[in-house]
Scaffold this motif. Structure first.
Motif, PDB file in Angstrom:
ATOM      1  N   LEU A 234       0.779  -1.278  -0.095  1.00  0.00           N
ATOM      2  CA  LEU A 234       0.344  -0.054  -0.258  1.00  0.00           C
ATOM      3  C   LEU A 234       0.785   1.418  -0.081  1.00  0.00           C
ATOM      4  O   LEU A 234       1.467   1.297   0.988  1.00  0.00           O
ATOM      5  N   LEU A 235       0.475   1.965  -0.962  1.00  0.00           N
ATOM      6  CA  LEU A 235       1.222   3.369  -1.270  1.00  0.00           C
ATOM      7  C   LEU A 235       1.007   4.229  -1.130  1.00  0.00           C
ATOM      8  O   LEU A 235      -0.108   5.154  -1.408  1.00  0.00           O
ATOM      9  N   PHE A 236       1.769   4.678  -0.382  1.00  0.00           N
ATOM     10  CA  PHE A 236       0.776   6.334  -0.096  1.00  0.00           C
ATOM     11  C   PHE A 236       2.067   7.626  -0.599  1.00  0.00           C
ATOM     12  O   PHE A 236       3.135   7.797  -0.723  1.00  0.00           O
ATOM     13  N   GLY A 237       1.523   8.630  -0.926  1.00  0.00           N
ATOM     14  CA  GLY A 237       2.226   9.960  -1.118  1.00  0.00           C
ATOM     15  C   GLY A 237       2.554  11.191   0.173  1.00  0.00           C
ATOM     16  O   GLY A 237       2.575  10.725   1.363  1.00  0.00           O
ATOM     17  N   GLN A 238       3.062  11.913  -0.479  1.00  0.00           N
ATOM     18  CA  GLN A 238       3.387  12.797   0.646  1.00  0.00           C
ATOM     19  C   GLN A 238       1.970  14.307   1.087  1.00  0.00           C
ATOM     20  O   GLN A 238       1.042  13.772   0.189  1.00  0.00           O
ATOM     21  N   GLU A 239       1.717  14.463   2.185  1.00  0.00           N
ATOM     22  CA  GLU A 239       0.567  15.102   3.116  1.00  0.00           C
ATOM     23  C   GLU A 239       0.578  15.992   1.975  1.00  0.00           C
ATOM     24  O   GLU A 239      -0.791  16.607   1.030  1.00  0.00           O
ATOM     25  N   SER A 240       1.212  17.185   1.608  1.00  0.00           N
ATOM     26  CA  SER A 240       0.683  18.795   1.019  1.00  0.00           C
ATOM     27  C   SER A 240       0.395  18.022  -0.707  1.00  0.00           C
ATOM     28  O   SER A 240      -0.407  18.570  -1.158  1.00  0.00           O
ATOM     29  N   SER A 241       1.248  17.354  -1.173  1.00  0.00           N
ATOM     30  CA  SER A 241       1.285  16.961  -2.892  1.00  0.00           C
ATOM     31  C   SER A 241       0.549  15.580  -3.561  1.00  0.00           C
ATOM     32  O   SER A 241       0.558  15.454  -5.058  1.00  0.00           O
ATOM     33  N   GLY A 242       0.982  13.865  -2.388  1.00  0.00           N
ATOM     34  CA  GLY A 242       0.083  13.520  -2.850  1.00  0.00           C
ATOM     35  C   GLY A 242       1.762  12.378  -3.752  1.00  0.00           C
ATOM     36  O   GLY A 242       2.365  12.446  -3.405  1.00  0.00           O
ATOM     37  N   LEU A 243       0.835  10.964  -4.438  1.00  0.00           N
ATOM     38  CA  LEU A 243       1.415  11.101  -4.942  1.00  0.00           C
ATOM     39  C   LEU A 243       2.380  11.193  -6.234  1.00  0.00           C
ATOM     40  O   LEU A 243       1.659  11.854  -6.923  1.00  0.00           O
ATOM     41  N   THR A 244       3.825  10.673  -6.426  1.00  0.00           N
ATOM     42  CA  THR A 244       4.491  11.726  -7.669  1.00  0.00           C
ATOM     43  C   THR A 244       4.128  10.505  -8.738  1.00  0.00           C
ATOM     44  O   THR A 244       3.378   9.050  -8.400  1.00  0.00           O
ATOM     45  N   ASP A 245       4.525  11.504 -10.174  1.00  0.00           N
ATOM     46  CA  ASP A 245       3.995  11.136 -10.648  1.00  0.00           C
ATOM     47  C   ASP A 245       5.216   9.197 -11.390  1.00  0.00           C
ATOM     48  O   ASP A 245       3.847   8.207 -12.264  1.00  0.00           O
ATOM     49  N   GLU A 246       5.693   9.204 -10.893  1.00  0.00           N
ATOM     50  CA  GLU A 246       6.916   7.634 -11.029  1.00  0.00           C
ATOM     51  C   GLU A 246       5.897   6.889  -9.997  1.00  0.00           C
ATOM     52  O   GLU A 246       5.383   5.363 -10.235  1.00  0.00           O
ATOM     53  N   ALA A 247       5.081   7.753  -8.871  1.00  0.00           N
ATOM     54  CA  ALA A 247       4.760   6.188  -8.105  1.00  0.00           C
ATOM     55  C   ALA A 247       3.749   6.307  -8.679  1.00  0.00           C
ATOM     56  O   ALA A 247       2.791   4.400  -8.736  1.00  0.00           O
ATOM     57  N   ARG A 248       2.798   7.370  -9.215  1.00  0.00           N
ATOM     58  CA  ARG A 248       1.162   6.537 -10.359  1.00  0.00           C
ATOM     59  C   ARG A 248       1.534   5.866 -11.409  1.00  0.00           C
ATOM     60  O   ARG A 248       0.323   4.724 -11.397  1.00  0.00           O
ATOM     61  N   SER A 249       2.759   5.860 -11.790  1.00  0.00           N
ATOM     62  CA  SER A 249       2.639   5.176 -13.168  1.00  0.00           C
ATOM     63  C   SER A 249       3.433   3.566 -12.716  1.00  0.00           C
ATOM     64  O   SER A 249       2.659   2.534 -13.251  1.00  0.00           O
ATOM     65  N   ALA A 250       4.030   3.337 -12.110  1.00  0.00           N
ATOM     66  CA  ALA A 250       4.161   2.012 -11.267  1.00  0.00           C
ATOM     67  C   ALA A 250       3.682   1.457 -10.611  1.00  0.00           C
ATOM     68  O   ALA A 250       3.123   0.438 -10.156  1.00  0.00           O
ATOM     69  N   ALA A 251       2.701   2.026 -10.169  1.00  0.00           N
ATOM     70  CA  ALA A 251       1.191   1.179  -9.130  1.00  0.00           C
ATOM     71  C   ALA A 251       0.425   0.416  -9.941  1.00  0.00           C
ATOM     72  O   ALA A 251      -0.128   0.855 -11.262  1.00  0.00           O
ATOM     73  N   GLY A 252      -0.116  -0.848  -9.759  1.00  0.00           N
ATOM     74  CA  GLY A 252      -0.374  -2.066 -10.854  1.00  0.00           C
ATOM     75  C   GLY A 252      -2.164  -1.556 -10.501  1.00  0.00           C
ATOM     76  O   GLY A 252      -2.767  -2.258 -11.406  1.00  0.00           O
ATOM     77  N   LEU A 253      -2.587  -0.586  -8.924  1.00  0.00           N
ATOM     78  CA  LEU A 253      -3.549  -0.587  -8.890  1.00  0.00           C
ATOM     79  C   LEU A 253      -3.815   0.607  -7.740  1.00  0.00           C
ATOM     80  O   LEU A 253      -3.111   1.121  -7.541  1.00  0.00           O
ATOM     81  N   ALA A 254      -4.744   1.658  -8.300  1.00  0.00           N
ATOM     82  CA  ALA A 254      -5.150   2.944  -7.707  1.00  0.00           C
ATOM     83  C   ALA A 254      -6.017   2.637  -6.847  1.00  0.00           C
ATOM     84  O   ALA A 254      -7.546   2.283  -7.774  1.00  0.00           O
ATOM     85  N   VAL A 255      -6.204   3.171  -5.697  1.00  0.00           N
ATOM     86  CA  VAL A 255      -7.697   3.411  -5.027  1.00  0.00           C
ATOM     87  C   VAL A 255      -8.135   5.113  -4.401  1.00  0.00           C
ATOM     88  O   VAL A 255      -7.027   5.230  -4.258  1.00  0.00           O
ATOM     89  N   SER A 256      -8.922   5.223  -4.212  1.00  0.00           N
ATOM     90  CA  SER A 256      -9.344   5.877  -3.646  1.00  0.00           C
ATOM     91  C   SER A 256     -10.507   6.146  -2.002  1.00  0.00           C
ATOM     92  O   SER A 256     -11.341   5.498  -2.455  1.00  0.00           O
ATOM     93  N   ILE A 257     -10.059   7.222  -1.104  1.00  0.00           N
ATOM     94  CA  ILE A 257     -11.430   7.343  -0.167  1.00  0.00           C
ATOM     95  C   ILE A 257     -12.579   8.022  -0.373  1.00  0.00           C
ATOM     96  O   ILE A 257     -11.746   9.255  -0.910  1.00  0.00           O
ATOM     97  N   ALA A 258     -13.696   7.391  -0.086  1.00  0.00           N
ATOM     98  CA  ALA A 258     -15.036   8.685  -0.216  1.00  0.00           C
ATOM     99  C   ALA A 258     -14.672   9.256   0.579  1.00  0.00           C
ATOM    100  O   ALA A 258     -14.461   9.503   1.666  1.00  0.00           O
ATOM    101  N   GLN A 259     -14.916  10.736   0.264  1.00  0.00           N
ATOM    102  CA  GLN A 259     -15.159  12.039   1.161  1.00  0.00           C
ATOM    103  C   GLN A 259     -16.055  12.431   0.929  1.00  0.00           C
ATOM    104  O   GLN A 259     -16.881  12.653  -0.683  1.00  0.00           O
ATOM    105  N   PHE A 260     -16.871  13.401   1.405  1.00  0.00           N
ATOM    106  CA  PHE A 260     -18.141  13.790   1.366  1.00  0.00           C
ATOM    107  C   PHE A 260     -17.873  15.446   2.610  1.00  0.00           C
ATOM    108  O   PHE A 260     -19.303  15.969   2.180  1.00  0.00           O
ATOM    109  N   GLY A 261     -17.074  15.862   3.022  1.00  0.00           N
ATOM    110  CA  GLY A 261     -16.174  16.879   3.100  1.00  0.00           C
ATOM    111  C   GLY A 261     -16.516  18.057   1.312  1.00  0.00           C
ATOM    112  O   GLY A 261     -15.859  17.905   0.580  1.00  0.00           O
ATOM    113  N   SER A 262     -15.800  19.459   2.615  1.00  0.00           N
ATOM    114  CA  SER A 262     -15.509  20.596   1.799  1.00  0.00           C
ATOM    115  C   SER A 262     -14.075  20.015   1.576  1.00  0.00           C
ATOM    116  O   SER A 262     -13.193  21.109   0.917  1.00  0.00           O
ATOM    117  N   THR A 263     -12.988  19.310   2.157  1.00  0.00           N
ATOM    118  CA  THR A 263     -11.734  19.053   2.187  1.00  0.00           C
ATOM    119  C   THR A 263     -11.433  18.473   1.342  1.00  0.00           C
ATOM    120  O   THR A 263     -11.691  17.154   0.577  1.00  0.00           O
TER     121      THR A 263
END
Length: 203
Positions: free
Chosen positions: A147-176
């Motif tokens: 399970l690969l996580f990125g930096q708090e401010s910028s998220g995952l780098t382009d290299e990390a996104r390209s290397a991943a075999g699967l990308a998942v997101s967490i459902a959010q319902f607020g303003s942030t």
């Protein structure tokens, strides 16, 4: 309220896993009661066969203070290992010394991590609110995952996104726009636990 236990009453148990200094002085470490007075090496050896088939990785390009929290949560959920990508040094304060009981690995870049993931026949799972990411709430995380996580401010780098075999997101319902990476890591690890762990082995 006192944390831990005081000196062990005499006579001491005849058990090579126990640390004479802790028996004599007490054990106030952040460990479960089953490991009171145990040597660190004995705790790691006992944890190893109990560890799960997921690992955690986090990019470290800005000394993110959340890395310690991620390591502590990985320990709580029995992650097989933790991988730090980028800078070798990281803020350990949030780990609350749990890093001493984890197998920590450093990789200078994503390519090094991806090589290890392939050798383990695992899936590199990018966790980020990316276009095309599968909602975690409807995704069956692979049993053998990193399970690969990125930096708090910028998220995952382009290299990390390209290397991943699967990308998942967490459902959010607020303003942030995003949630704290330490919180996100806990959510995703627990999703793996709900799917794959034998809950009868929990403390």
């Amino acid at each position: 309220m006192p944390v831990g236990v005081g000196p062990h009453p005499l006579p001491w148990p005849d058990d090579p896993r126990l640390d004479p200094e802790l028996l004599a002085g007490g054990d106030t470490r952040n460990v479960v009661d089953a490991y009171r007075y145990w040597r660190r090496e004995a705790i790691v050896a006992d944890l190893d066969p109990r560890r799960h088939e997921f690992s955690v990785a986090i990019e470290n390009f800005g000394h993110d203070a959340n890395i310690g929290t991620v390591v502590r949560t990985a320990n709580a959920f029995g992650a097989r290992s933790v991988h730090i990508v980028g800078r070798r040094r990281w803020n350990r304060r949030g780990a609350m010394v749990t890093d001493r009981y984890q197998h920590l690995h450093h990789h200078p870049d994503i390519a090094g991590l991806a090589e290890v993931v392939r050798a383990q026949h695992a899936v590199l799972v990018a966790v980020d609110n990316l276009p095309g990411a599968v909602p975690l709430e409807t995704c069956n995380l692979p049993r053998r995952s990193v399970l690969l996580f990125g930096q708090e401010s910028s998220g995952l780098t382009d290299e990390a996104r390209s290397a991943a075999g699967l990308a998942v997101s967490i459902a959010q319902f607020g303003s942030t726009r995003s949630i704290n990476v330490g919180v996100a890591a806990g959510i995703v690890m627990h999703a793996w636990i709900r799917r794959h762990a034998d809950l009868s082995t929990a403390w």
